[in-house]
Design a protein around this motif. Structure first.
Motif, mmCIF file in Angstrom:
data_model
loop_
_atom_site.group_PDB
_atom_site.id
_atom_site.type_symbol
_atom_site.label_atom_id
_atom_site.label_comp_id
_atom_site.label_asym_id
_atom_site.label_seq_id
_atom_site.Cartn_x
_atom_site.Cartn_y
_atom_site.Cartn_z
ATOM 1 N N PHE A 176 -30.953 -116.524 68.142
ATOM 2 C CA PHE A 176 -30.876 -117.921 68.533
ATOM 3 C C PHE A 176 -30.649 -118.805 67.307
ATOM 4 O O PHE A 176 -29.795 -119.701 67.327
ATOM 5 C CB PHE A 176 -32.156 -118.336 69.270
ATOM 6 C CG PHE A 176 -32.104 -119.722 69.826
ATOM 7 C CD1 PHE A 176 -31.273 -120.026 70.891
ATOM 8 C CD2 PHE A 176 -32.894 -120.720 69.292
ATOM 9 C CE1 PHE A 176 -31.223 -121.308 71.407
ATOM 10 C CE2 PHE A 176 -32.853 -122.001 69.796
ATOM 11 C CZ PHE A 176 -32.013 -122.295 70.862
ATOM 12 N N ALA A 177 -31.378 -118.545 66.233
ATOM 13 C CA ALA A 177 -31.255 -119.361 65.026
ATOM 14 C C ALA A 177 -29.882 -119.221 64.374
ATOM 15 O O ALA A 177 -29.247 -120.235 64.029
ATOM 16 C CB ALA A 177 -32.356 -118.989 64.036
ATOM 17 N N ILE A 178 -29.410 -117.992 64.211
ATOM 18 C CA ILE A 178 -28.113 -117.845 63.537
ATOM 19 C C ILE A 178 -26.956 -118.261 64.438
ATOM 20 O O ILE A 178 -25.909 -118.662 63.937
ATOM 21 C CB ILE A 178 -27.899 -116.422 62.978
ATOM 22 C CG1 ILE A 178 -27.799 -115.371 64.066
ATOM 23 C CG2 ILE A 178 -28.951 -116.081 61.959
ATOM 24 C CD1 ILE A 178 -27.423 -113.992 63.556
ATOM 25 N N ALA A 205 -26.671 -121.999 63.960
ATOM 26 C CA ALA A 205 -26.070 -122.271 62.653
ATOM 27 C C ALA A 205 -24.585 -121.936 62.640
ATOM 28 O O ALA A 205 -23.777 -122.687 62.079
ATOM 29 C CB ALA A 205 -26.798 -121.481 61.574
ATOM 30 N N ALA A 206 -24.205 -120.824 63.266
ATOM 31 C CA ALA A 206 -22.793 -120.424 63.253
ATOM 32 C C ALA A 206 -21.928 -121.376 64.068
ATOM 33 O O ALA A 206 -20.813 -121.717 63.664
ATOM 34 C CB ALA A 206 -22.645 -119.006 63.791
ATOM 35 N N ALA A 255 -18.896 -115.385 67.599
ATOM 36 C CA ALA A 255 -20.163 -114.741 67.207
ATOM 37 C C ALA A 255 -21.349 -115.562 67.684
ATOM 38 O O ALA A 255 -22.355 -115.003 68.137
ATOM 39 C CB ALA A 255 -20.214 -114.560 65.695
ATOM 40 N N GLY A 256 -21.228 -116.888 67.614
ATOM 41 C CA GLY A 256 -22.304 -117.750 68.105
ATOM 42 C C GLY A 256 -22.502 -117.626 69.598
ATOM 43 O O GLY A 256 -23.633 -117.550 70.083
ATOM 44 N N VAL A 257 -21.413 -117.595 70.354
ATOM 45 C CA VAL A 257 -21.511 -117.453 71.812
ATOM 46 C C VAL A 257 -22.097 -116.088 72.173
ATOM 47 O O VAL A 257 -22.997 -115.993 73.020
ATOM 48 C CB VAL A 257 -20.127 -117.659 72.475
ATOM 49 C CG1 VAL A 257 -20.157 -117.273 73.939
ATOM 50 C CG2 VAL A 257 -19.684 -119.105 72.316
#
Length: 123
Positions: free
Chosen positions: A65-67, A70-71, A83-85
């Protein structure tokens, strides 16, 4: 598989600094899968394997969730957004696994605590 896909997306993106978290999570999942498949968990009874899986799910959900936030917010390239999705999807998957594992742990602990007084009464 989802962790490996996220790892590949981070390698191809500008957010390569985040690639270590999915790689470690993929390796931990692969190790636990290997341990359960080869019945290694039955040989090493000193470790409580469901608790290890439970802790892995909690940490993975929080870290993904955190990265993912950020991404998605910091980088503008397509691979970082993908990558975030995928990271948000992985967060949901690990949260569901956390919930299922938590229910199994509660059932086990209730079963273990109710068996102990009966065993003491019989002795």
């Amino acid at each position: 598989v989802l962790s490996f896909i996220i790892f590949i997306c981070y390698i191809a993106s500008l957010a390569t600094s985040f690639m270590m978290a999915p790689l470690l999570e993929f390796l931990l999942a692969l190790f636990l899968f290997f341990a359960y498949a080869t019945k290694l968990n039955e040989k090493f009874k000193g470790l409580y394997w469901p608790l290890m899986d439970f802790l892995r799910c909690i940490t993975a959900a929080i870290i993904y969730f955190a990265i993912s936030i950020a991404a998605v917010s910091r980088y503008s390239d397509g691979a970082s957004k993908a990558a975030g999705v995928f990271g948000f999807i992985a967060t949901i998957v690990y949260a569901i696994d956390f919930y299922i594992t938590f229910n199994d742990l509660v059932t086990f602990l209730k079963q273990g605590s109710s068996d102990s007084p009966e065993e003491r009464k019989s002795e």
